[in-house]
Design a protein around this motif. Structure first.
Motif, PDB file in Angstrom:
ATOM      1  N   ILE A 164      15.266   7.117  10.511  1.00 55.35           N
ATOM      2  CA  ILE A 164      14.524   7.171   9.310  1.00 55.35           C
ATOM      3  C   ILE A 164      14.956   8.397   8.533  1.00 55.35           C
ATOM      4  CG2 ILE A 164      12.460   7.726   8.086  1.00 55.35           C
ATOM      5  CD1 ILE A 164      10.855   6.374  10.439  1.00 55.35           C
ATOM      6  N   VAL A 165      15.301   9.579   8.981  1.00 56.31           N
ATOM      7  CA  VAL A 165      15.851  10.735   8.416  1.00 56.31           C
ATOM      8  C   VAL A 165      17.229  10.606   8.013  1.00 56.31           C
ATOM      9  CG1 VAL A 165      16.168  13.194   8.502  1.00 56.31           C
ATOM     10  CG2 VAL A 165      14.025  12.322   9.367  1.00 56.31           C
ATOM     11  N   TYR A 166      18.069  10.146   9.078  1.00 53.96           N
ATOM     12  CA  TYR A 166      19.525  10.011   8.869  1.00 53.96           C
ATOM     13  C   TYR A 166      20.015   8.890   8.518  1.00 53.96           C
ATOM     14  CZ  TYR A 166      19.130  14.900  11.337  1.00 53.96           C
ATOM     15  OH  TYR A 166      18.644  15.924  11.509  1.00 53.96           O
ATOM     16  N   SER A 167      19.437   7.751   8.335  1.00 54.01           N
ATOM     17  CA  SER A 167      20.215   6.499   8.050  1.00 54.01           C
ATOM     18  C   SER A 167      20.376   6.335   6.604  1.00 54.01           C
ATOM     19  CB  SER A 167      19.216   5.187   8.509  1.00 54.01           C
ATOM     20  OG  SER A 167      17.951   5.287   7.896  1.00 54.01           O
ATOM     21  N   ILE A 168      19.643   7.042   5.659  1.00 49.70           N
ATOM     22  CA  ILE A 168      19.807   6.823   4.320  1.00 49.70           C
ATOM     23  C   ILE A 168      20.870   7.632   3.905  1.00 49.70           C
ATOM     24  CG2 ILE A 168      17.415   6.363   3.759  1.00 49.70           C
ATOM     25  CD1 ILE A 168      17.136   9.353   2.965  1.00 49.70           C
ATOM     26  N   TYR A 169      21.440   8.293   4.773  1.00 47.18           N
ATOM     27  CA  TYR A 169      23.167   8.747   4.329  1.00 47.18           C
ATOM     28  C   TYR A 169      24.018   7.839   3.859  1.00 47.18           C
ATOM     29  CZ  TYR A 169      27.221  11.971   4.807  1.00 47.18           C
ATOM     30  OH  TYR A 169      28.346  12.549   4.208  1.00 47.18           O
ATOM     31  N   TRP A 170      23.702   6.724   4.445  1.00 52.44           N
ATOM     32  CA  TRP A 170      24.727   5.418   4.181  1.00 52.44           C
ATOM     33  C   TRP A 170      23.859   4.460   3.275  1.00 52.44           C
ATOM     34  CZ3 TRP A 170      24.369   7.409   9.051  1.00 52.44           C
ATOM     35  CH2 TRP A 170      25.307   8.127   9.604  1.00 52.44           C
ATOM     36  N   ASP A 171      22.868   5.024   2.768  1.00 52.86           N
ATOM     37  CA  ASP A 171      22.082   3.856   1.947  1.00 52.86           C
ATOM     38  C   ASP A 171      22.647   3.438   0.595  1.00 52.86           C
ATOM     39  OD1 ASP A 171      22.012   6.255   0.268  1.00 52.86           O
ATOM     40  OD2 ASP A 171      19.866   5.916  -0.317  1.00 52.86           O
ATOM     41  N   ASP A 172      24.002   4.043   0.167  1.00 52.28           N
ATOM     42  CA  ASP A 172      24.629   3.241  -1.106  1.00 52.28           C
ATOM     43  C   ASP A 172      25.277   2.076  -0.433  1.00 52.28           C
ATOM     44  OD1 ASP A 172      26.085   4.855   0.755  1.00 52.28           O
ATOM     45  OD2 ASP A 172      27.448   5.551  -0.969  1.00 52.28           O
ATOM     46  N   GLN A 173      25.377   1.879   0.951  1.00 51.50           N
ATOM     47  CA  GLN A 173      26.210   0.771   1.174  1.00 51.50           C
ATOM     48  C   GLN A 173      25.214  -0.423   1.928  1.00 51.50           C
ATOM     49  OE1 GLN A 173      28.427   1.977   4.674  1.00 51.50           O
ATOM     50  NE2 GLN A 173      29.181   3.785   3.577  1.00 51.50           N
ATOM     51  N   TRP A 174      23.920  -0.256   1.225  1.00 50.24           N
ATOM     52  CA  TRP A 174      22.645  -1.036   1.819  1.00 50.24           C
ATOM     53  C   TRP A 174      22.672  -2.224   0.575  1.00 50.24           C
ATOM     54  CZ3 TRP A 174      18.082   2.243   4.056  1.00 50.24           C
ATOM     55  CH2 TRP A 174      18.698   2.835   4.909  1.00 50.24           C
ATOM     56  N   ASN A 175      22.211  -3.607   1.133  1.00 49.91           N
ATOM     57  CA  ASN A 175      21.770  -4.361   0.127  1.00 49.91           C
ATOM     58  C   ASN A 175      20.368  -4.234  -0.298  1.00 49.91           C
ATOM     59  OD1 ASN A 175      20.355  -5.986   2.056  1.00 49.91           O
ATOM     60  ND2 ASN A 175      22.246  -6.849   2.675  1.00 49.91           N
ATOM     61  N   GLN A 176      19.725  -5.039  -1.339  1.00 52.13           N
ATOM     62  CA  GLN A 176      18.414  -4.933  -1.682  1.00 52.13           C
ATOM     63  C   GLN A 176      17.582  -5.197  -0.549  1.00 52.13           C
ATOM     64  OE1 GLN A 176      17.584  -3.308  -4.611  1.00 52.13           O
ATOM     65  NE2 GLN A 176      15.669  -3.454  -3.617  1.00 52.13           N
ATOM     66  N   PHE A 177      17.830  -6.233   0.322  1.00 57.60           N
ATOM     67  CA  PHE A 177      16.973  -6.569   1.245  1.00 57.60           C
ATOM     68  C   PHE A 177      16.823  -5.393   2.326  1.00 57.60           C
ATOM     69  CE2 PHE A 177      16.333  -8.047   5.739  1.00 57.60           C
ATOM     70  CZ  PHE A 177      15.072  -8.894   5.472  1.00 57.60           C
ATOM     71  N   GLU A 178      17.824  -4.789   2.453  1.00 54.78           N
ATOM     72  CA  GLU A 178      17.846  -3.489   3.434  1.00 54.78           C
ATOM     73  C   GLU A 178      17.104  -2.443   2.785  1.00 54.78           C
ATOM     74  OE1 GLU A 178      22.011  -4.480   5.817  1.00 54.78           O
ATOM     75  OE2 GLU A 178      22.054  -3.320   3.997  1.00 54.78           O
ATOM     76  N   ASN A 179      17.257  -2.123   1.750  1.00 51.55           N
ATOM     77  CA  ASN A 179      16.598  -1.193   0.899  1.00 51.55           C
ATOM     78  C   ASN A 179      15.124  -1.267   0.913  1.00 51.55           C
ATOM     79  OD1 ASN A 179      18.846   0.405   0.159  1.00 51.55           O
ATOM     80  ND2 ASN A 179      19.295  -0.789  -1.630  1.00 51.55           N
ATOM     81  N   SER A 180      14.753  -2.706   0.754  1.00 46.86           N
ATOM     82  CA  SER A 180      13.238  -2.888   0.559  1.00 46.86           C
ATOM     83  C   SER A 180      12.626  -2.896   1.936  1.00 46.86           C
ATOM     84  CB  SER A 180      12.889  -4.393   0.074  1.00 46.86           C
ATOM     85  OG  SER A 180      13.583  -4.455  -1.219  1.00 46.86           O
ATOM     86  N   LEU A 181      13.447  -3.112   2.801  1.00 44.26           N
ATOM     87  CA  LEU A 181      12.855  -3.037   4.266  1.00 44.26           C
ATOM     88  C   LEU A 181      12.529  -1.699   4.779  1.00 44.26           C
ATOM     89  CD1 LEU A 181      12.343  -5.215   6.279  1.00 44.26           C
ATOM     90  CD2 LEU A 181      14.509  -4.628   7.734  1.00 44.26           C
ATOM     91  N   TYR A 182      13.567  -0.874   4.240  1.00 40.59           N
ATOM     92  CA  TYR A 182      13.504   0.564   4.772  1.00 40.59           C
ATOM     93  C   TYR A 182      12.326   1.045   3.719  1.00 40.59           C
ATOM     94  CZ  TYR A 182      14.297   5.589   4.954  1.00 40.59           C
ATOM     95  OH  TYR A 182      14.415   7.051   5.313  1.00 40.59           O
ATOM     96  N   LEU A 183      12.084   0.916   2.401  1.00 41.23           N
ATOM     97  CA  LEU A 183      11.076   1.260   1.546  1.00 41.23           C
ATOM     98  C   LEU A 183       9.587   1.002   1.974  1.00 41.23           C
ATOM     99  CD1 LEU A 183      12.623   1.383  -1.891  1.00 41.23           C
ATOM    100  CD2 LEU A 183      12.166   3.483  -0.761  1.00 41.23           C
ATOM    101  N   GLY A 184       9.661  -0.305   2.699  1.00 40.98           N
ATOM    102  CA  GLY A 184       8.586  -1.126   3.118  1.00 40.98           C
ATOM    103  C   GLY A 184       7.968  -0.459   4.473  1.00 40.98           C
ATOM    104  N   PHE A 185       8.712  -0.019   5.480  1.00 46.00           N
ATOM    105  CA  PHE A 185       8.295  -0.041   6.685  1.00 46.00           C
ATOM    106  C   PHE A 185       8.709   1.582   7.337  1.00 46.00           C
ATOM    107  CE2 PHE A 185       8.364  -4.335   6.478  1.00 46.00           C
ATOM    108  CZ  PHE A 185       7.229  -4.919   7.310  1.00 46.00           C
ATOM    109  N   SER A 186       9.421   2.430   6.540  1.00 40.71           N
ATOM    110  CA  SER A 186       9.710   3.524   6.924  1.00 40.71           C
ATOM    111  C   SER A 186       8.707   4.341   7.320  1.00 40.71           C
ATOM    112  CB  SER A 186      10.888   4.213   6.302  1.00 40.71           C
ATOM    113  OG  SER A 186      10.506   4.300   4.738  1.00 40.71           O
ATOM    114  N   ARG A 187       7.771   4.658   6.233  1.00 40.79           N
ATOM    115  CA  ARG A 187       6.402   5.444   6.406  1.00 40.79           C
ATOM    116  C   ARG A 187       5.622   4.912   7.485  1.00 40.79           C
ATOM    117  NH1 ARG A 187       6.620   4.639   0.851  1.00 40.79           N
ATOM    118  NH2 ARG A 187       7.427   6.535  -0.612  1.00 40.79           N
ATOM    119  N   PHE A 188       5.415   3.663   7.759  1.00 43.94           N
ATOM    120  CA  PHE A 188       4.751   3.343   8.710  1.00 43.94           C
ATOM    121  C   PHE A 188       5.318   3.705  10.045  1.00 43.94           C
ATOM    122  CE2 PHE A 188       4.009  -0.237  11.705  1.00 43.94           C
ATOM    123  CZ  PHE A 188       2.746  -0.265  12.097  1.00 43.94           C
ATOM    124  N   ALA A 189       6.592   3.389  10.282  1.00 42.06           N
ATOM    125  CA  ALA A 189       7.309   3.648  11.436  1.00 42.06           C
ATOM    126  C   ALA A 189       7.257   5.209  11.784  1.00 42.06           C
ATOM    127  CB  ALA A 189       8.849   3.192  11.284  1.00 42.06           C
TER     128      ALA A 189
END
Length: 235
Positions: free
Chosen positions: A91-116
């Motif tokens: 959760i902490v280090y994966s967003i270092y590459w978030d500029d390479q993500w598509n919108q589905f991956e961005n939404s999956l992170y924003l939706g579930f990262s806090r819960f995880a």
């Protein structure tokens, strides 16, 4: 617990769908108009860790009252610690590459990262309070952390104020570099914890001292009105 489950489903689905529809990203560099006030701050998008915390508190209370001999097999502890710590790192280090993500991956992170994140922290806390954790438990239960533990809530409440005062009073753009961010972090932390010390000494501690006096006074009044003998602990 069923209401907490419904609330959790609502939070996860709302966060994921809303971030997908509006094209939000977890990036702190990408310009995203209204992201902070329309998504990041909204309670229906960030309630998952609180729901996990409430459920964890209820479960711990239930185990202490009804299952004091409850034990977790050590293989589950080892696997759980590995998953929890790995999840926190991702959760902490994966967003270092978030500029390479598509919108589905961005939404999956924003939706579930806090819960995880909340679930991982809850597992570590629960197992440590139940007596597991070994050296890690000894580290986190060390008495050296007790003064800071009394200041964290004051720092949590005050740190946005210091950040807003600093950033919104700049006359030029702020450059995002590692050393700049470290410098800003140290400055904000010092200001927030300094304020927390003052708030603890002038507000929190005095009211903590008054609380038992007020509680005893109310209980004495109740027993006096009911004409019943006062228990020894309140005399």
């Amino acid at each position: 617990m069923s209401l907490l489950g419904i609330w959790l489903v609502q939070d996860l689905s709302t966060s994921t769908i809303l971030s997908y529809v509006r094209g939000y990203s977890p990036s702190i560099i990408k310009a995203q108009p209204h992201f902070f006030e329309q998504f990041y701050q909204r309670p229906y998008c960030r309630a998952a860790p609180y729901i996990v915390g409430l459920s964890c508190g209820y479960l711990y209370s239930y185990l202490r009252r009804n299952r004091p001999d409850f034990r977790i097999p050590m293989p589950i502890i080892h696997i759980g610690y590995g998953i929890a710590l790995s999840t926190i790192a991702v959760i902490v280090y994966s967003i270092y590459w978030d500029d390479q993500w598509n919108q589905f991956e961005n939404s999956l992170y924003l939706g579930f990262s806090r819960f995880a994140w909340g679930l991982s922290i809850a597992f570590l806390n629960m197992t440590m309070f139940l007596g597991y954790g070994g050296l890690l438990r000894k580290f986190f239960f060390a008495r050296v952390w007790q003064p800071l533990a009394k200041l964290t809530y004051g720092a949590y409440l005050s740190h946005p104020i210091f950040m807003w005062l600093f950033y919104f009073n700049q006359w030029q753009y702020i450059f995002i570099q590692n050393r700049n961010v470290w410098y800003y972090y140290i400055g904000h932390a010092v200001c927030a914890f300094s304020f927390a010390v003052i708030a603890y000494l002038l507000v929190e501690k005095p009211f903590m001292n008054l609380e038992p006096i007020l509680i005893k006074g109310v209980i004495r009044l109740i027993f006096k009105i009911r004409n019943k003998p006062l228990p020894k602990e309140f005399q």
